[in-house]
Design a protein around this motif. Structure first.
Motif, PDB file in Angstrom:
ATOM      1  N   TYR A   1       0.840  -1.204   0.000  1.00  0.00           N
ATOM      2  CA  TYR A   1       0.000   0.000   0.000  1.00  0.00           C
ATOM      3  C   TYR A   1       0.875   1.254   0.000  1.00  0.00           C
ATOM      4  CZ  TYR A   1      -4.172   2.826   0.861  1.00  0.00           C
ATOM      5  OH  TYR A   1      -5.199   3.741   0.746  1.00  0.00           O
ATOM      6  N   GLY A   2       1.858   1.226  -0.905  1.00  0.00           N
ATOM      7  CA  GLY A   2       2.680   2.407  -1.113  1.00  0.00           C
ATOM      8  C   GLY A   2       2.063   3.295  -2.171  1.00  0.00           C
ATOM      9  N   LYS A   3       2.909   4.012  -2.910  1.00  0.00           N
ATOM     10  CA  LYS A   3       2.405   4.946  -3.913  1.00  0.00           C
ATOM     11  C   LYS A   3       1.587   4.222  -4.984  1.00  0.00           C
ATOM     12  CE  LYS A   3       6.087   8.352  -3.281  1.00  0.00           C
ATOM     13  NZ  LYS A   3       7.256   9.040  -3.913  1.00  0.00           N
ATOM     14  N   MET A   4       2.094   3.087  -5.465  1.00  0.00           N
ATOM     15  CA  MET A   4       1.362   2.344  -6.486  1.00  0.00           C
ATOM     16  C   MET A   4       0.070   1.785  -5.927  1.00  0.00           C
ATOM     17  SD  MET A   4       2.066   2.151  -9.661  1.00  0.00           S
ATOM     18  CE  MET A   4       1.086   0.693  -9.960  1.00  0.00           C
ATOM     19  N   GLY A   5       0.124   1.232  -4.721  1.00  0.00           N
ATOM     20  CA  GLY A   5      -1.070   0.672  -4.107  1.00  0.00           C
ATOM     21  C   GLY A   5      -2.186   1.689  -3.981  1.00  0.00           C
TER      22      GLY A   5
ATOM     23  N   VAL B   1      21.633   2.391 -16.249  1.00  0.00           N
ATOM     24  CA  VAL B   1      20.616   2.590 -15.216  1.00  0.00           C
ATOM     25  C   VAL B   1      20.785   3.963 -14.583  1.00  0.00           C
ATOM     26  CG1 VAL B   1      19.695   1.762 -13.017  1.00  0.00           C
ATOM     27  CG2 VAL B   1      20.490   0.121 -14.741  1.00  0.00           C
ATOM     28  N   LYS B   2      19.695   4.736 -14.551  1.00  0.00           N
ATOM     29  CA  LYS B   2      19.724   6.058 -13.926  1.00  0.00           C
ATOM     30  C   LYS B   2      18.565   6.185 -12.949  1.00  0.00           C
ATOM     31  CE  LYS B   2      21.859   8.254 -17.956  1.00  0.00           C
ATOM     32  NZ  LYS B   2      21.715   9.267 -19.040  1.00  0.00           N
ATOM     33  N   ARG B   3      18.822   6.820 -11.808  1.00  0.00           N
ATOM     34  CA  ARG B   3      17.789   7.070 -10.810  1.00  0.00           C
ATOM     35  C   ARG B   3      17.710   8.580 -10.567  1.00  0.00           C
ATOM     36  NH1 ARG B   3      16.437   3.143 -12.376  1.00  0.00           N
ATOM     37  NH2 ARG B   3      16.336   1.062 -11.460  1.00  0.00           N
ATOM     38  N   LEU B   4      16.574   9.167 -10.951  1.00  0.00           N
ATOM     39  CA  LEU B   4      16.371  10.608 -10.856  1.00  0.00           C
ATOM     40  C   LEU B   4      15.066  10.891 -10.114  1.00  0.00           C
ATOM     41  CD1 LEU B   4      17.222  11.533 -14.576  1.00  0.00           C
ATOM     42  CD2 LEU B   4      18.785  11.527 -12.627  1.00  0.00           C
ATOM     43  N   GLU B   5      14.940  12.078  -9.592  1.00  0.00           N
ATOM     44  CA  GLU B   5      13.733  12.445  -8.856  1.00  0.00           C
ATOM     45  C   GLU B   5      12.517  12.492  -9.785  1.00  0.00           C
ATOM     46  OE1 GLU B   5      13.221  12.910  -5.687  1.00  0.00           O
ATOM     47  OE2 GLU B   5      15.298  12.698  -5.010  1.00  0.00           O
ATOM     48  N   ASN B   6      11.403  11.929  -9.301  1.00  0.00           N
ATOM     49  CA  ASN B   6      10.093  12.102  -9.940  1.00  0.00           C
ATOM     50  C   ASN B   6      10.028  11.613 -11.378  1.00  0.00           C
ATOM     51  OD1 ASN B   6       9.088  13.406  -7.556  1.00  0.00           O
ATOM     52  ND2 ASN B   6      10.104  15.290  -8.217  1.00  0.00           N
ATOM     53  N   VAL B   7      10.664  10.471 -11.655  1.00  0.00           N
ATOM     54  CA  VAL B   7      10.575   9.866 -12.982  1.00  0.00           C
ATOM     55  C   VAL B   7       9.817   8.547 -12.855  1.00  0.00           C
ATOM     56  CG1 VAL B   7      11.829   8.943 -14.954  1.00  0.00           C
ATOM     57  CG2 VAL B   7      12.751  10.912 -13.705  1.00  0.00           C
ATOM     58  N   PRO B   8       8.580   8.446 -13.359  1.00  0.00           N
ATOM     59  CA  PRO B   8       7.814   7.204 -13.242  1.00  0.00           C
ATOM     60  C   PRO B   8       8.461   6.031 -13.964  1.00  0.00           C
ATOM     61  CG  PRO B   8       6.369   9.038 -13.789  1.00  0.00           C
ATOM     62  CD  PRO B   8       7.774   9.534 -13.952  1.00  0.00           C
ATOM     63  N   GLY B   9       9.096   6.286 -15.110  1.00  0.00           N
ATOM     64  CA  GLY B   9       9.760   5.187 -15.827  1.00  0.00           C
ATOM     65  C   GLY B   9       9.957   5.523 -17.295  1.00  0.00           C
ATOM     66  N   THR B  10      11.199   5.462 -17.754  1.00  0.00           N
ATOM     67  CA  THR B  10      11.522   5.666 -19.162  1.00  0.00           C
ATOM     68  C   THR B  10      12.473   4.565 -19.608  1.00  0.00           C
ATOM     69  OG1 THR B  10      11.299   8.069 -18.981  1.00  0.00           O
ATOM     70  CG2 THR B  10      12.552   7.237 -20.860  1.00  0.00           C
ATOM     71  N   HIS B  11      12.171   3.932 -20.748  1.00  0.00           N
ATOM     72  CA  HIS B  11      13.012   2.864 -21.287  1.00  0.00           C
ATOM     73  C   HIS B  11      13.291   3.141 -22.755  1.00  0.00           C
ATOM     74  CE1 HIS B  11      11.123   0.994 -17.753  1.00  0.00           C
ATOM     75  NE2 HIS B  11      12.226   0.282 -17.679  1.00  0.00           N
ATOM     76  N   SER B  12      14.564   3.105 -23.123  1.00  0.00           N
ATOM     77  CA  SER B  12      14.980   3.355 -24.498  1.00  0.00           C
ATOM     78  C   SER B  12      15.862   2.221 -24.994  1.00  0.00           C
ATOM     79  CB  SER B  12      15.749   4.677 -24.606  1.00  0.00           C
ATOM     80  OG  SER B  12      14.934   5.773 -24.230  1.00  0.00           O
TER      81      SER B  12
ATOM     82  N   ILE C   1      15.418   4.770 -16.857  1.00  0.00           N
ATOM     83  CA  ILE C   1      15.423   5.835 -15.858  1.00  0.00           C
ATOM     84  C   ILE C   1      14.194   5.689 -14.982  1.00  0.00           C
ATOM     85  CG2 ILE C   1      15.602   8.320 -15.460  1.00  0.00           C
ATOM     86  CD1 ILE C   1      16.381   8.607 -18.436  1.00  0.00           C
ATOM     87  N   HIS C   2      14.406   5.707 -13.661  1.00  0.00           N
ATOM     88  CA  HIS C   2      13.296   5.636 -12.706  1.00  0.00           C
ATOM     89  C   HIS C   2      13.537   6.589 -11.549  1.00  0.00           C
ATOM     90  CE1 HIS C   2      12.036   1.876 -14.717  1.00  0.00           C
ATOM     91  NE2 HIS C   2      10.863   2.127 -14.167  1.00  0.00           N
ATOM     92  N   HIS C   3      12.512   6.747 -10.735  1.00  0.00           N
ATOM     93  CA  HIS C   3      12.584   7.554  -9.519  1.00  0.00           C
ATOM     94  C   HIS C   3      13.586   6.963  -8.526  1.00  0.00           C
ATOM     95  CE1 HIS C   3      10.037   4.440  -7.678  1.00  0.00           C
ATOM     96  NE2 HIS C   3       9.372   4.479  -8.825  1.00  0.00           N
ATOM     97  N   THR C   4      14.054   7.777  -7.628  1.00  0.00           N
ATOM     98  CA  THR C   4      15.112   7.371  -6.700  1.00  0.00           C
ATOM     99  C   THR C   4      14.637   6.363  -5.664  1.00  0.00           C
ATOM    100  OG1 THR C   4      14.615   9.355  -5.373  1.00  0.00           O
ATOM    101  CG2 THR C   4      16.418   9.510  -6.959  1.00  0.00           C
ATOM    102  N   GLN C   5      13.326   6.173  -5.513  1.00  0.00           N
ATOM    103  CA  GLN C   5      12.820   5.200  -4.536  1.00  0.00           C
ATOM    104  C   GLN C   5      12.792   3.775  -5.091  1.00  0.00           C
ATOM    105  OE1 GLN C   5      10.957   8.151  -5.151  1.00  0.00           O
ATOM    106  NE2 GLN C   5      12.094   9.121  -3.482  1.00  0.00           N
ATOM    107  N   LYS C   6      13.023   3.611  -6.363  1.00  0.00           N
ATOM    108  CA  LYS C   6      12.979   2.270  -6.949  1.00  0.00           C
ATOM    109  C   LYS C   6      14.157   1.459  -6.447  1.00  0.00           C
ATOM    110  CE  LYS C   6      12.180  -0.311 -11.199  1.00  0.00           C
ATOM    111  NZ  LYS C   6      11.083  -1.048 -10.539  1.00  0.00           N
ATOM    112  N   LEU C   7      13.862   0.251  -5.932  1.00  0.00           N
ATOM    113  CA  LEU C   7      14.873  -0.538  -5.241  1.00  0.00           C
ATOM    114  C   LEU C   7      15.720  -1.396  -6.169  1.00  0.00           C
ATOM    115  CD1 LEU C   7      12.765  -1.720  -2.144  1.00  0.00           C
ATOM    116  CD2 LEU C   7      14.329   0.228  -2.301  1.00  0.00           C
ATOM    117  N   ASP C   8      15.117  -1.974  -7.214  1.00  0.00           N
ATOM    118  CA  ASP C   8      15.862  -2.920  -8.048  1.00  0.00           C
ATOM    119  C   ASP C   8      16.520  -2.216  -9.237  1.00  0.00           C
ATOM    120  OD1 ASP C   8      13.112  -2.573  -8.642  1.00  0.00           O
ATOM    121  OD2 ASP C   8      13.195  -4.172 -10.143  1.00  0.00           O
TER     122      ASP C   8
END
Length: 233
Positions: free
Chosen positions: A8-12, A173-184, A130-137
């Motif tokens: 029940y985090g942000k996605m939940g 792999v990049k971790r930036l603030e407030n990025v839901p997800g980008t794949h290229s 590229i994903h947000h900084t809270q992404k663990l994997d």
């Protein structure tokens, strides 16, 4: 439907909003420290927890005859065990590294492009996620799925976030603030480049896909993927 939210985090919370908008009810909101109390009334469970909780959540659902949709990544070393348990219990299970409808279309495009590009050896393939900084994997489960589809349709044998060579698909792999997800995906030669990109603008696409998958799974038995849900076979 009555839905149990396992995680029940942000996605939940976004999944909850979309599920309620679609006329469903939430019977359990479980964090990693909560019990499964109340899950027995659920028609289906949606797991967007953390890697260390996912296997326990999925196992509990399958052992208690509750269909389960899991979008948690970082635990897939245990995927085959969960598939075997689902078959043993005659349960219902969908795992997806990404439930976004757009990403699943992007998976198809990536596999098709990889197959086409395999004939042209002058192009070197690499990837950026590229994903947000809270992404663990790291890399994301979506990036791994994309890499596996390239490997299945090319001479590449593995992926790596460290080594960039002829046999590996290098994933930056990049971790930036407030990025839901980008794949290229980038194919580059000495004379030109070909690139395809999927950019998520928010979490709503992931959440909607998960709820659609839960709606589709209800009443079924077996192990499925989003390709089944979207009829992409």
């Amino acid at each position: 439907m009555k839905i149990a939210l396992l995680g029940y985090g942000k996605m939940g919370k976004v999944i909850e909003q979309i599920a309620l908008q679609r006329g469903h009810s939430i019977v359990l909101k479980k964090s990693s420290t909560d019990t499964f109390l109340g899950i027995e009334t659920a028609d289906v469970a949606i797991d967007f927890s953390v890697p260390q909780s996912a296997v326990e959540n999925i196992t509990y659902c399958l052992q208690n005859n509750i269909p389960v949709v899991s979008g948690t990544t970082g635990w897939v070393d245990h995927y085959d065990t969960m598939v075997d348990l689902c078959k043993t219990k005659n349960g219902a299970f969908i795992y997806g590294s990404n439930f976004s409808l757009g990403v699943n279309l992007f998976f198809e495009l990536n596999a098709y492009l990889a197959k086409m590009m395999s004939k042209f050896k002058d192009y070197h393939v690499s990837m950026e996620e590229i994903h947000h900084t809270q992404k663990l994997d790291k890399p994301s489960g979506t990036a791994i799925s994309l890499a596996k589809d390239i490997i299945a349709n090319s001479t590449k044998t593995d992926w790596s976030i460290e080594n960039n060579n002829e046999t590996n698909i290098y994933i930056d792999v990049k971790r930036l603030e407030n990025v839901p997800g980008t794949h290229s995906i980038l194919y580059q030669s000495e004379v030109d480049s070909i690139e395809i990109t999927h950019t998520a603008h928010n979490r709503n696409g992931f959440a909607l896909g998960a709820v659609l998958a839960a709606e589709w799974l209800f009443g079924k038995k077996g192990v499925f993927t989003m390709r089944d849900v979207l009829n992409l076979e």
